[in-house]
Structure formats: C-alpha cells, structure tokens
Design a protein around this motif. Structure first.
Motif, PDB file in Angstrom:
ATOM      1  N   PRO A 197      27.042  -7.587  -3.997  1.00 32.17           N
ATOM      2  CA  PRO A 197      27.455  -9.008  -3.981  1.00 32.17           C
ATOM      3  C   PRO A 197      26.276  -9.966  -4.048  1.00 32.17           C
ATOM      4  O   PRO A 197      26.371 -11.017  -4.670  1.00 32.17           O
ATOM      5  N   GLY A 198      25.156  -9.646  -3.436  1.00 36.13           N
ATOM      6  CA  GLY A 198      24.035 -10.574  -3.419  1.00 36.13           C
ATOM      7  C   GLY A 198      23.166 -10.520  -4.647  1.00 36.13           C
ATOM      8  O   GLY A 198      22.237 -11.339  -4.793  1.00 36.13           O
ATOM      9  N   PHE A 199      23.433  -9.593  -5.573  1.00 40.35           N
ATOM     10  CA  PHE A 199      22.594  -9.467  -6.760  1.00 40.35           C
ATOM     11  C   PHE A 199      23.038 -10.493  -7.804  1.00 40.35           C
ATOM     12  O   PHE A 199      24.235 -10.762  -7.937  1.00 40.35           O
ATOM     13  N   PRO A 200      22.100 -11.124  -8.562  1.00 40.02           N
ATOM     14  CA  PRO A 200      22.485 -12.134  -9.572  1.00 40.02           C
ATOM     15  C   PRO A 200      23.486 -11.576 -10.559  1.00 40.02           C
ATOM     16  O   PRO A 200      23.383 -10.432 -11.007  1.00 40.02           O
ATOM     17  N   THR A 201      24.452 -12.400 -10.935  1.00 44.15           N
ATOM     18  CA  THR A 201      25.535 -11.935 -11.801  1.00 44.15           C
ATOM     19  C   THR A 201      25.087 -11.705 -13.224  1.00 44.15           C
ATOM     20  O   THR A 201      25.682 -10.919 -13.942  1.00 44.15           O
ATOM     21  N   ASN A 202      24.024 -12.402 -13.647  1.00 50.45           N
ATOM     22  CA  ASN A 202      23.588 -12.263 -15.040  1.00 50.45           C
ATOM     23  C   ASN A 202      22.572 -11.152 -15.210  1.00 50.45           C
ATOM     24  O   ASN A 202      22.015 -10.994 -16.280  1.00 50.45           O
ATOM     25  N   SER A 203      22.314 -10.372 -14.157  1.00 48.69           N
ATOM     26  CA  SER A 203      21.268  -9.359 -14.276  1.00 48.69           C
ATOM     27  C   SER A 203      21.714  -8.190 -15.123  1.00 48.69           C
ATOM     28  O   SER A 203      20.893  -7.505 -15.708  1.00 48.69           O
ATOM     29  N   GLU A 204      23.043  -7.934 -15.155  1.00 45.73           N
ATOM     30  CA  GLU A 204      23.498  -6.833 -15.998  1.00 45.73           C
ATOM     31  C   GLU A 204      23.336  -7.167 -17.473  1.00 45.73           C
ATOM     32  O   GLU A 204      22.978  -6.337 -18.285  1.00 45.73           O
ATOM     33  N   VAL A 205      23.568  -8.452 -17.797  1.00 38.29           N
ATOM     34  CA  VAL A 205      23.454  -8.850 -19.198  1.00 38.29           C
ATOM     35  C   VAL A 205      21.999  -8.976 -19.596  1.00 38.29           C
ATOM     36  O   VAL A 205      21.579  -8.504 -20.644  1.00 38.29           O
ATOM     37  N   ASP A 206      21.217  -9.658 -18.737  1.00 40.97           N
ATOM     38  CA  ASP A 206      19.812  -9.873 -19.044  1.00 40.97           C
ATOM     39  C   ASP A 206      18.950  -8.860 -18.308  1.00 40.97           C
ATOM     40  O   ASP A 206      17.971  -9.196 -17.655  1.00 40.97           O
ATOM     41  N   ALA A 207      19.363  -7.609 -18.366  1.00 41.33           N
ATOM     42  CA  ALA A 207      18.619  -6.583 -17.635  1.00 41.33           C
ATOM     43  C   ALA A 207      17.219  -6.434 -18.158  1.00 41.33           C
ATOM     44  O   ALA A 207      16.315  -6.053 -17.439  1.00 41.33           O
ATOM     45  N   GLY A 208      17.005  -6.762 -19.419  1.00 35.39           N
ATOM     46  CA  GLY A 208      15.676  -6.598 -19.977  1.00 35.39           C
ATOM     47  C   GLY A 208      14.676  -7.581 -19.441  1.00 35.39           C
ATOM     48  O   GLY A 208      13.486  -7.402 -19.597  1.00 35.39           O
ATOM     49  N   ASP A 209      15.110  -8.682 -18.774  1.00 37.28           N
ATOM     50  CA  ASP A 209      14.180  -9.670 -18.268  1.00 37.28           C
ATOM     51  C   ASP A 209      13.937  -9.554 -16.776  1.00 37.28           C
ATOM     52  O   ASP A 209      13.165 -10.312 -16.212  1.00 37.28           O
ATOM     53  N   SER A 210      14.642  -8.656 -16.080  1.00 34.70           N
ATOM     54  CA  SER A 210      14.521  -8.580 -14.635  1.00 34.70           C
ATOM     55  C   SER A 210      13.319  -7.745 -14.251  1.00 34.70           C
ATOM     56  O   SER A 210      12.815  -6.947 -15.017  1.00 34.70           O
ATOM     57  N   ASN A 211      12.863  -7.917 -13.011  1.00 36.05           N
ATOM     58  CA  ASN A 211      11.665  -7.220 -12.534  1.00 36.05           C
ATOM     59  C   ASN A 211      11.804  -5.707 -12.531  1.00 36.05           C
ATOM     60  O   ASN A 211      10.882  -5.009 -12.926  1.00 36.05           O
TER      61      ASN A 211
END
Length: 720
Positions: free
Chosen positions: A485-499
């Motif tokens: 729940p606390g993880f950003p919602t767009n991280s699955e889509v923009d996984a290539g930009d996450s740390n």
C-alpha cells in the motif's frame, strides 16, 4: 540586463545542432553560471551516493557474517558421528591414509617420499611415496605441525578425523565465490548454504571420513572459480593461481582428469559459438602449460600427464586456441583481401599441426590394449567395460550405477530445481553461465555411470539450485514490494526509472577488463551486428526506453514464496536426517536394532586387537582385499593384498584360494607364508557386506586369471 547581454554575447552562434548536443551544452552552461536551482540536485545526489555506499557496506558485512554461519553449519552438521559414537576413523581407505599421515608426522617428508612398505602386498611390497596422491596426507600433516608449533597438542588421529568437516566449510565458501562470478552474491550465498548441507557431499566428508575427497571437492570448486575469475577479469595473476589450484587438485585425487577435460570442452564451446576473446586465451593457455608441468611433478602422475589419453583433449584444444588467436591477430593488421589469403595459410598449417599431433598420439597409445585409457576411465565411457574385462573394478560397490531413489536421497529437492537454474543461466547467457551448464550436463552423465561420482554432481546441482532459488525469491519479493500500500502507484509502470531497477541495471552491467571489453555477457558476432544496426537507427522517441519487470499478482507471489520456504525447510530436515542417521555410522562399528533397543557390535576392532596381541609381528594374514588397510593399520600385521588393488594377479591368487577346496587353498596360502586367514561372517546381525556376499566376486576375479576357476561350478540353477 547588462549582465545578461554580456553573457549572451559569449554564446556561440546558432547552428543546426542535434538535440542531445544542445542539451549537453546547456547543461555545461548551467553548471558554469552556478544557478541556485542546482543546489538541490547536488545535495540529493550526494545523499543518494552516501546511502548507496552505506547500503553496499552493510551488504558486505551481512554477507560476511552469513558466510561465517554457513561455514559453522557445514562443520557442525558433520559431527554427528563423533557425538553419537566416538572420534574414530571410518571406512577402509581412510585407515591407510591415517597410517601414512602418522608416518609422515613421525619421520618427515623426505622419508615419506622414499618409504618402502614391506607390510603390504607380501612378498612384493609397495613404494608408498610413488603410489599415493599426497595432497590429503600433506594437508593433514601440515595442520598437525602448525597446531603443535602453537603448543596445541592434538594427536594425528584427531586432526585426521576433523580434516573433512573443516574443508567442507572451505568448499562452501568456494561455492559462494564461484556462483557469485556467475550470477551475483545472492545466488552465491544460497548455493553455499545448499552445499553445506547436501547429503551427497556429507556422505564423503563426515568427521572421520579421512579420504581423498575430503579435500579434493574444495580443490575442484576452487579451481573452477579461479578459471571463471580469470575468464571474467583477463588477469594473468588469477591464471597463475588457477594453475596452482589445479596442482593441488592433482595432488589430492585422481578425479583431476575431470577438470582437465571439462575446461577444454568449455573453451572449445566458446570458440565454436564465436565468443573467443583474449581473456579466454589467458584463462586457458597458462593452465595447460603450467598446470601440466606441475602435475608431472606428482610422482603417481609423472609422465602420465602427457602420455595418457585423459590429457590429450587439453593439448588439442591448446593447438586450436592458438590457431584462432593467430587468425584474430592477423585480421587486425591485414586488409580484408590479404586476410583471406593469410587465413587459408594459417588454417592449413593448423590442420597440418593437428594431424601431426594426432599421428604422434596414435603412435604413442597404439601399443596399449586400452589405447592409453585407464580402466576406470574406460568404465566411465563404456559402463559395461568393467563388468566385461575388469571385474576388480566392477566388484566395488561405489563403482556401480546409481538407482533413481539414490538421486533423491543424495541431492533431494535439488533435482527439481536444477532445470530452473539451467533456464536462468540462459537469461542472459555468458561465458560463466555456459560453463556451469556444461558442468551440470557432464556431471549428470558421469553420476549416472558410477554412484561415487554423485559427489561431483553435488556442487553443480547446488550452484544451479542456488541460482534458481535466488532469482525466484527476487521476483516474488519484488512483486510483493511493488504492490504494497505505501509503494508509489506508478512504480510498476515506470519501473525503469525507480532506484531498485537502477541498482539492478548496475549489478547486471558487464564488468570490463583492461582492454575495455565486457567480461561476462559478451555477445557473439551476430549479436554484435544486430546491436550495431540498432545503434545506427535514429531514435524515434525522445525518452529512453523503459525497462519493465515481471510483477506477479500479490496472492500468487505470497503463495509461491511460502511454497519455496516449505521446500527449503524440507531440504534442511532431510539433510539433517541424512547426516545424523544415514551417513554418520562408522563401518568399523556395527549396529543392530531389536525389540530391546540398539545393539552396538565392535567385532572388527576386537578381531584386529586379537591379531595384534596374540600373533607374532612377522606373521602374515590373508583376507579379501577389503580388509587389508585396516589389518595393517590396526593390527600392525603383514597382509597379502589390500585396497590399493594395483596387482590383479595377486588378488586373483587370494580369490582362487578362497574359492578352492581346503587342501588346494592350504597349498596356496602356505606358498605365501600365511599363518592366519581373516574371514568375515555377518549372518547373525544381518551384515550385508560379509565374505559370503562377496564370494562370487572372489570366483570371478580368480577365474579371470586362473581358467580352472569357473563361476557356473559354484551355482545351482543359476543361484549361489
């Protein structure tokens, strides 16, 4: 306005410049002007760098402590035999090794090399220094000498008992290093933990199992690690260490021929698939030259390092890699037209050299009835060879082919994880991962021929299972993390930009050596062309392409994670049971269960003690060859044959005496000055390895030399 105008006057005139170049110029201009808006990115970048450094340092410290615990686990799980019984040498061959180590520690290395033992193989005797692999003896002797120099008064027997558990910890650490070079530290830690508990390796490394494999498995894994390390780094320093590690393996076990054939197979595979590079040459050429020279220094090997067929493959591949290296060198200095002519000459000369080499090798081995192969090697290449021509090899229980249940017993759930590890090695395929795949394929074949070689299969199964488990846990944990729940919602889509993805990309980035070439994931020539074509195509989108990761549903991820944990727990329980019950009972002490509990029979040691106290020192004792080492070591009496089995005629003579009528047997034993005959009968306690069960092998081996001994004469309706 004035300052702005002056700054604009310094700018170059507008020209048609690509967008990326304009971006870099503006970026450098912004850096020069030192605008206040750059302070926040600088501080965030510095904070990120500090966090990554701390995370990396914490990961290294945590990995160190995990490896330390794995070493403790590998050592302690092998102590059940000492806890349940006592600190005693197991089996048959370890008693000879213990006796040799005693002689070495008492008389020194010079006397050891020149020791002629007149208490074995009477009346022939045996030159010990030239007929043993000295690695185990020298290792234990060195440990004993070092401990005594520190005023730690341990006996030679105690050092011999605990040598195998100590080196099992070293083997686990070597497995971590090897797997880390292939797929990272996570897979390395998993593989090391699996090897520390794998039952197949425990069976040969429990406390008291003082045999050559106790140190040889560590030498095998460490040699493979240094080869892969050299292949990845292109360092001549690691290549030299690789040759020295191979030398230690040659000193320790006759299974060194597996190394000197597997590595040439991998080198040839890299050449055929277009993955040749200078690092491959550095990894292989010094090993063949320096390793062969060092191997020839071991007395039991000697000129066999260049005269037997087990080593010829390494020499042929050595010629091939030099021809390929010469072709690549010529290609770099000649024009394409001249290169075609030069390649024709080089290939023709290389084929001529190979043909000449083959002719020399054929001439060398033509006079041998086995064509230069040893009996054990031929039995591996042809599983029916030993039963047809060398019954002495076929009579050994550990030389029999395994059954399917023995795979589940010795490697357990790893048999189901190995295929997943093989698939993981192909994504992406590198030189290191292709070597591991080749290792598992060859070891599976050899383990299917001879149950003893399950020991060679165990490290490969642990490495591939560690890779499979590590990547499975990575995917499942990442899937759960992205859906918290606390993880950003767009991280699955923009996984290539996450740390996390950035870190993964850095970890998967190939290392470079001094020449700037990638050290692991080196593409083939076809892939290079494809990459070049893609690089030449103009980018359609302004943004870089984002990397998408596999994210499974939350419920499926949690369920799969629990199943993997349950599977790992089952493996741990089975390994502990195997270590405590199946592989810890010393063969020198027999146990039997009845209605009133456990009974321990110490008949072997009582029989040897009786011989020691009730017979003269010069009396000769005849027995089947299985008990020769124990009789010499524990009773200190001269034996006719022992477990070395170097003289088939002498063993056939004893087999003929054992299978002949009493009068004929007495004449044979009297000609050998035999005073006592040791016979083992285990019918009362159900001992399955007594002389009654071995009797047919006495008949077969005796009949192989003396034709009047025929197996059908001892059978009634095809039964004994």
């Amino acid at each position: 306005m004035t300052s702005t105008a002056s700054s604009n006057s310094k700018l170059p005139p507008k020209t048609s410049v690509p967008q990326s170049t304009q971006y870099h110029r503006l970026h450098s201009l912004n850096w020069t002007i030192n605008w206040p808006s750059m302070a926040a990115p600088e501080s965030s970048t510095a904070t990120t760098a500090v966090n990554n450094t701390l995370r990396h340092a914490f990961g290294n410290v945590l990995s160190f402590f995990i490896l330390l615990l794995i070493g403790v686990l590998a050592f302690s799980i092998r102590l059940f035999s000492v806890i349940k019984y006592e600190s005693v040498i197991h089996e048959f061959d370890p008693y000879f090794n213990y006796r040799v180590t005693q002689f070495l520690s008492k008389n020194g290395i010079y006397e050891f090399w020149n020791w002629f033992d007149d208490r074995t193989w009477y009346p022939l005797g045996r030159v010990i220094g030239g007929t043993v692999y000295p690695g185990l003896t020298l290792t234990a002797g060195t440990i004993w000498w070092f401990l005594n120099s520190l005023n730690i008064p341990l006996s030679v027997e105690t050092v011999c008992v605990f040598t195998a558990p100590i080196f099992s910890a070293f083997a686990s650490w070597a497995t971590y290093l090897l797997t880390k070079e292939v797929k990272g530290s996570g897979a390395g830690l998993t593989a090391a933990a699996l090897l520390a508990m794998v039952p197949s390796y425990i069976s040969r490394s429990v406390a008291g199992s003082y045999d050559n494999e106790a140190v040889a498995i560590f030498a095998l894994i460490f040699t493979f690690y240094l080869y892969i390390k050299t292949l990845n780094m292109g360092s001549l320093f690691y290549a030299t260490l690789n040759a020295l590690s191979y030398f230690y393996m040659v000193c320790s076990w006759g299974g060194y021929t597996f190394i000197i054939n597997l590595i040439p197979m991998h080198v040839l595979l890299c050449i055929v698939t277009g993955r040749y590079c200078p690092r491959l040459y550095i990894a292989y050429a010094p090993l063949v030259v320096l390793g062969t020279v060092l191997a020839a220094l071991v007395p039991i090997v000697g000129f066999n390092a260049v005269m037997t067929s087990e080593h010829f493959a390494s020499f042929l591949v050595f010629i091939v890699i030099h021809v390929v290296a010469l072709v690549y060198y010529i290609k770099g200095i000649l024009s394409p037209k001249m290169f075609k002519v030069a390649v024709t000459l080089v290939v023709s000369a290389g084929l001529a050299v190979c043909c000449a080499m083959m002719a020399v090798l054929i001439a060398l081995v033509a006079s041998s009835p086995t064509k230069g192969w040893s009996g054990r090697s031929l039995s591996l290449l042809d599983p029916t060879y030993a039963s047809k021509y060398i019954p002495i090899i076929a009579s050994v229980s550990e030389h029999q082919p395994p059954t399917w249940p023995s795979y589940f017993m010795d490697i357990n759930v790893l048999a189901f994880l190995v295929p997943a590890g093989i698939i993981a090695c192909f994504s992406p395929l590198s030189d290191a991962s292709s070597f591991v795949v080749l290792y598992i394929v060859t070891s599976v074949y050899f383990s299917g021929v001879m149950v003893r070689l399950m020991l060679v299969l165990a490290p490969a199964a642990c490495i591939l299972s560690g890779i499979a488990l590590s990547q499975a846990f990575d995917v499942l944990a990442r899937s759960i993390k992205f859906q918290l729940p606390g993880f950003p919602t767009n991280s699955e889509v923009d996984a290539g930009d996450s740390n996390p993805i950035t870190v993964e990309a850095k970890n998967n980035a190939p290392k470079t050596d001094k020449t700037g070439e990638p050290s692991k994931d080196r593409p083939s020539r076809k892939n290079k062309k494809k990459g070049k074509e893609q690089a030449e195509r103009p980018s359609v989108k302004g943004k870089p392409e984002k990397k998408r990761l596999l994210v499974l549903p939350m419920g499926a991820s949690i369920l799969a994670l629990l199943l993997l944990v349950l599977l790992s727990a089952f493996y741990v329980v089975h390994s502990v049971w195997a270590a405590a019950e199946a592989y810890s009972a010393p063969s020198i002490v027999l146990t039997s269960y009845s209605h009133d509990g456990l009974h321990v029979f110490d008949d072997f040691r009582e029989a040897y003690a009786w011989l020691s106290h009730n017979t003269d020192v010069d009396h000769k004792v005849a027995s089947w060859w299985d008990y020769g080492y124990q009789t010499t070591a524990m009773a200190n009496r001269t034996v006719i044959v022992d477990n070395n089995t170097w003289n088939n005629t002498h063993i056939a003579t004893v087999g003929t005496a054992m299978s002949s009528p009493e009068k004929a047997a007495w004449e044979i034993f009297n000609s050998l000055d035999v005073k006592y005959v040791l016979v083992v009968f285990g019918g009362l306690v159900g001992y399955p390895s007594d002389d009654i069960n071995k009797f047919l092998w006495m008949v077969r081996i005796g009949g192989g030399v003396f034709p009047h001994i025929k197996e059908p004469d001892y059978l009634v309706n095809s039964f004994l």
